[in-house]
Design a protein around this motif. Structure first.
Motif, PDB file in Angstrom:
ATOM      1  N   SER A 244      -2.588  -4.660  19.030  1.00  0.00           N
ATOM      2  CA  SER A 244      -3.218  -5.218  17.843  1.00  0.00           C
ATOM      3  C   SER A 244      -2.147  -5.755  16.906  1.00  0.00           C
ATOM      4  O   SER A 244      -1.002  -5.276  16.905  1.00  0.00           O
ATOM      5  N   VAL A 245      -2.519  -6.748  16.093  1.00  0.00           N
ATOM      6  CA  VAL A 245      -1.639  -7.244  15.040  1.00  0.00           C
ATOM      7  C   VAL A 245      -2.255  -6.878  13.702  1.00  0.00           C
ATOM      8  O   VAL A 245      -3.479  -6.863  13.545  1.00  0.00           O
ATOM      9  N   VAL A 246      -1.384  -6.564  12.724  1.00  0.00           N
ATOM     10  CA  VAL A 246      -1.859  -6.108  11.414  1.00  0.00           C
ATOM     11  C   VAL A 246      -1.061  -6.816  10.318  1.00  0.00           C
ATOM     12  O   VAL A 246       0.005  -6.342   9.915  1.00  0.00           O
ATOM     13  N   PRO A 247      -1.534  -7.950   9.814  1.00  0.00           N
ATOM     14  CA  PRO A 247      -0.913  -8.533   8.616  1.00  0.00           C
ATOM     15  C   PRO A 247      -1.309  -7.719   7.389  1.00  0.00           C
ATOM     16  O   PRO A 247      -2.411  -7.164   7.322  1.00  0.00           O
ATOM     17  N   ASN A 248      -0.408  -7.644   6.415  1.00  0.00           N
ATOM     18  CA  ASN A 248      -0.676  -6.799   5.255  1.00  0.00           C
ATOM     19  C   ASN A 248       0.084  -7.285   4.036  1.00  0.00           C
ATOM     20  O   ASN A 248       1.075  -8.010   4.148  1.00  0.00           O
ATOM     21  N   VAL A 249      -0.390  -6.860   2.878  1.00  0.00           N
ATOM     22  CA  VAL A 249       0.279  -7.156   1.608  1.00  0.00           C
ATOM     23  C   VAL A 249       0.246  -5.894   0.763  1.00  0.00           C
ATOM     24  O   VAL A 249      -0.741  -5.155   0.773  1.00  0.00           O
ATOM     25  N   THR A 250       1.329  -5.620   0.055  1.00  0.00           N
ATOM     26  CA  THR A 250       1.447  -4.434  -0.786  1.00  0.00           C
ATOM     27  C   THR A 250       1.785  -4.860  -2.212  1.00  0.00           C
ATOM     28  O   THR A 250       2.724  -5.629  -2.427  1.00  0.00           O
ATOM     29  N   LEU A 251       1.015  -4.328  -3.165  1.00  0.00           N
ATOM     30  CA  LEU A 251       1.183  -4.696  -4.566  1.00  0.00           C
ATOM     31  C   LEU A 251       1.426  -3.456  -5.412  1.00  0.00           C
ATOM     32  O   LEU A 251       0.769  -2.424  -5.217  1.00  0.00           O
ATOM     33  N   PRO A 252       2.357  -3.501  -6.368  1.00  0.00           N
ATOM     34  CA  PRO A 252       2.601  -2.362  -7.242  1.00  0.00           C
ATOM     35  C   PRO A 252       1.528  -2.246  -8.308  1.00  0.00           C
ATOM     36  O   PRO A 252       0.993  -3.250  -8.777  1.00  0.00           O
ATOM     37  N   VAL A 253       1.208  -1.017  -8.686  1.00  0.00           N
ATOM     38  CA  VAL A 253       0.206  -0.759  -9.721  1.00  0.00           C
ATOM     39  C   VAL A 253       0.832  -0.155 -10.972  1.00  0.00           C
ATOM     40  O   VAL A 253       0.527  -0.537 -12.094  1.00  0.00           O
ATOM     41  N   TRP A 254       1.714   0.809 -10.780  1.00  0.00           N
ATOM     42  CA  TRP A 254       2.340   1.513 -11.913  1.00  0.00           C
ATOM     43  C   TRP A 254       3.661   2.084 -11.439  1.00  0.00           C
ATOM     44  O   TRP A 254       3.825   2.455 -10.278  1.00  0.00           O
ATOM     45  N   GLY A 255       4.641   2.130 -12.355  1.00  0.00           N
ATOM     46  CA  GLY A 255       5.913   2.704 -11.955  1.00  0.00           C
ATOM     47  C   GLY A 255       6.829   3.016 -13.124  1.00  0.00           C
ATOM     48  O   GLY A 255       6.589   2.602 -14.260  1.00  0.00           O
ATOM     49  N   ARG A 256       7.886   3.733 -12.814  1.00  0.00           N
ATOM     50  CA  ARG A 256       8.973   4.041 -13.739  1.00  0.00           C
ATOM     51  C   ARG A 256      10.289   3.949 -12.981  1.00  0.00           C
ATOM     52  O   ARG A 256      10.428   4.523 -11.897  1.00  0.00           O
ATOM     53  N   ASN A 257      11.235   3.215 -13.543  1.00  0.00           N
ATOM     54  CA  ASN A 257      12.585   3.144 -13.007  1.00  0.00           C
ATOM     55  C   ASN A 257      12.621   2.601 -11.574  1.00  0.00           C
ATOM     56  O   ASN A 257      13.317   3.114 -10.708  1.00  0.00           O
ATOM     57  N   THR A 258      11.858   1.537 -11.336  1.00  0.00           N
ATOM     58  CA  THR A 258      11.839   0.946  -9.995  1.00  0.00           C
ATOM     59  C   THR A 258      11.392  -0.506 -10.063  1.00  0.00           C
ATOM     60  O   THR A 258      10.856  -0.961 -11.072  1.00  0.00           O
ATOM     61  N   GLY A 259      11.591  -1.222  -8.980  1.00  0.00           N
ATOM     62  CA  GLY A 259      11.207  -2.618  -8.907  1.00  0.00           C
ATOM     63  C   GLY A 259       9.702  -2.818  -8.990  1.00  0.00           C
ATOM     64  O   GLY A 259       8.918  -1.946  -8.603  1.00  0.00           O
ATOM     65  N   GLN A 260       9.310  -3.983  -9.476  1.00  0.00           N
ATOM     66  CA  GLN A 260       7.909  -4.283  -9.731  1.00  0.00           C
ATOM     67  C   GLN A 260       7.437  -5.413  -8.814  1.00  0.00           C
ATOM     68  O   GLN A 260       6.620  -6.239  -9.196  1.00  0.00           O
ATOM     69  N   GLY A 261       7.931  -5.425  -7.587  1.00  0.00           N
ATOM     70  CA  GLY A 261       7.652  -6.539  -6.695  1.00  0.00           C
ATOM     71  C   GLY A 261       6.524  -6.288  -5.720  1.00  0.00           C
ATOM     72  O   GLY A 261       5.888  -5.240  -5.716  1.00  0.00           O
ATOM     73  N   TYR A 262       6.290  -7.277  -4.886  1.00  0.00           N
ATOM     74  CA  TYR A 262       5.273  -7.200  -3.850  1.00  0.00           C
ATOM     75  C   TYR A 262       5.952  -7.376  -2.493  1.00  0.00           C
ATOM     76  O   TYR A 262       7.095  -7.846  -2.396  1.00  0.00           O
ATOM     77  N   SER A 263       5.247  -7.015  -1.432  1.00  0.00           N
ATOM     78  CA  SER A 263       5.763  -7.234  -0.093  1.00  0.00           C
ATOM     79  C   SER A 263       4.652  -7.719   0.815  1.00  0.00           C
ATOM     80  O   SER A 263       3.473  -7.406   0.619  1.00  0.00           O
ATOM     81  N   VAL A 264       5.032  -8.515   1.807  1.00  0.00           N
ATOM     82  CA  VAL A 264       4.119  -8.962   2.848  1.00  0.00           C
ATOM     83  C   VAL A 264       4.727  -8.569   4.191  1.00  0.00           C
ATOM     84  O   VAL A 264       5.955  -8.535   4.340  1.00  0.00           O
ATOM     85  N   GLY A 265       3.870  -8.262   5.147  1.00  0.00           N
ATOM     86  CA  GLY A 265       4.380  -7.807   6.427  1.00  0.00           C
ATOM     87  C   GLY A 265       3.445  -8.123   7.573  1.00  0.00           C
ATOM     88  O   GLY A 265       2.279  -8.492   7.384  1.00  0.00           O
ATOM     89  N   MET A 266       3.979  -7.963   8.783  1.00  0.00           N
ATOM     90  CA  MET A 266       3.208  -8.133  10.003  1.00  0.00           C
ATOM     91  C   MET A 266       3.638  -7.054  10.984  1.00  0.00           C
ATOM     92  O   MET A 266       4.824  -6.921  11.299  1.00  0.00           O
ATOM     93  N   SER A 267       2.661  -6.272  11.441  1.00  0.00           N
ATOM     94  CA  SER A 267       2.940  -5.176  12.347  1.00  0.00           C
ATOM     95  C   SER A 267       2.236  -5.399  13.679  1.00  0.00           C
ATOM     96  O   SER A 267       1.155  -6.000  13.733  1.00  0.00           O
ATOM     97  N   LEU A 268       2.856  -4.907  14.750  1.00  0.00           N
ATOM     98  CA  LEU A 268       2.263  -4.925  16.088  1.00  0.00           C
ATOM     99  C   LEU A 268       2.026  -3.485  16.524  1.00  0.00           C
ATOM    100  O   LEU A 268       2.964  -2.692  16.564  1.00  0.00           O
ATOM    101  N   TRP A 269       0.792  -3.137  16.833  1.00  0.00           N
ATOM    102  CA  TRP A 269       0.471  -1.795  17.300  1.00  0.00           C
ATOM    103  C   TRP A 269       0.371  -1.790  18.822  1.00  0.00           C
ATOM    104  O   TRP A 269      -0.334  -2.619  19.397  1.00  0.00           O
ATOM    105  N   THR A 270       1.058  -0.879  19.446  1.00  0.00           N
ATOM    106  CA  THR A 270       0.973  -0.722  20.887  1.00  0.00           C
ATOM    107  C   THR A 270       0.668   0.718  21.219  1.00  0.00           C
ATOM    108  O   THR A 270       1.268   1.642  20.660  1.00  0.00           O
ATOM    109  N   ASP A 271      -0.273   0.923  22.124  1.00  0.00           N
ATOM    110  CA  ASP A 271      -0.742   2.267  22.489  1.00  0.00           C
ATOM    111  C   ASP A 271      -0.789   2.340  24.011  1.00  0.00           C
ATOM    112  O   ASP A 271      -1.483   1.542  24.656  1.00  0.00           O
ATOM    113  N   PHE A 272      -0.035   3.294  24.570  1.00  0.00           N
ATOM    114  CA  PHE A 272      -0.011   3.379  26.036  1.00  0.00           C
ATOM    115  C   PHE A 272       0.281   4.812  26.491  1.00  0.00           C
ATOM    116  O   PHE A 272       0.651   5.655  25.693  1.00  0.00           O
TER     117      PHE A 272
END
Length: 272
Positions: A244-272
């Motif tokens: 399976s392929v899993v595109p995804n996006v991650t967004l920050p909601v709240w924080g202290r002393n850290t970056g306030q950015g977003y990330s995008v990714g693509m994962s491949l799931w393999t099960d055998f």
């Protein structure tokens, strides 16, 4: 329901800072391998008081990552887990120009032990060792990973039904020396949208316990003391059985002393 139909590895690969694994054990002798590529960027950060501030002439901070998470069913109740990632970082330094660094973030090895498996519900405990990558702050700026030995343990609980599931985790991570110890938690859910499609959403947080940590790594998302809550959204598409392929996006909601950015990714799931 097979584990590959869940969001188990998505928790670990999409969210490297979240509690790894899930309550449902991997079947004996079965492997789950999930490589992922991701891109993170930010030109803002939260200070220690939680106020948003610009990185100014230091921004943007960029992280490119290739990671792999794996599980192996040791027996009916125990699942071995492992994870590692390679990062490429860059950030401007007004006095020195563009600074770049890269390498392994570290190596995580652990085990999930299933305590209860009753109908659609599962309860497990987990533990893992965090092995350092050998980088030293004075030689690598921005620093990739903390370069410290650590231990983590916690509890996992989930309910897995025909068309929907939920999965939760609560853990505590302790490092030797810096950085601050952390309370780590997540909750995720998935809904089957069609025969080959699944919608995924997760909220997770890392909460540093020691506000007196002072060491600075030169990495806006890798401070020794930080608190961060994020939300991730993904869609899983099953290509063929076991892949399976899993595109995804991650967004920050709240924080202290850290970056306030977003990330995008693509994962491949393999099960055998």
């Amino acid at each position: 329901m097979r584990k590959s139909d869940l969001v188990v590895a998505w928790i670990a690969c999409l969210i490297p800072l979240a509690a790894e694994g899930a309550a449902l054990p991997e079947a004996p002798g079965r492997w789950f391998i999930a490589p992922q590529i991701s891109y993170y960027t930010t030109d803002h950060y939260w200070n220690k008081d939680g106020a948003s501030q610009s990185l100014g002439s230091y921004g943007p901070f960029i992280k490119k990552e290739v990671s792999v998470y794996g599980e192996y069913g040791w027996d009916r109740d125990n699942t071995i887990t492992f994870k590692t990632a390679i990062d490429a970082l860059q950030q401007n330094n007004p006095g020195r120009g563009l600074q770049q660094s890269g390498g392994f973030t570290g190596f995580d090895i652990g085990m999930i032990h299933n305590v209860l498996l009753s109908g659609p519900y599962a309860l497990s405990v987990y533990g893992q060792m965090l092995l350092p990558n050998g980088q030293r702050p004075a030689q690598h700026v921005p620093l990739v990973g903390y370069g410290r030995f650590g231990l983590e343990g916690g509890v996992l609980f989930g309910g897995y039904f025909n068309a929907v599931f939920f999965d939760t985790g609560l853990g505590y991570r302790a490092y030797i020396g810096y950085p601050s110890n952390q309370v780590r938690a997540y909750v995720t859910t998935g809904v089957n949208l069609a025969s080959s499609w699944q919608g995924l959403i997760s909220a997770y947080g890392d909460f540093g316990t020691n506000s007196g940590a002072t060491f600075s790594s030169g990495n806006v998302i890798l401070q020794p003391y930080y608190q961060l809550v994020q939300v991730s959204v993904g869609v899983r598409y099953r290509l063929i059985s076991g892949f399976s392929v899993v595109p995804n996006v991650t967004l920050p909601v709240w924080g202290r002393n850290t970056g306030q950015g977003y990330s995008v990714g693509m994962s491949l799931w393999t099960d055998f």
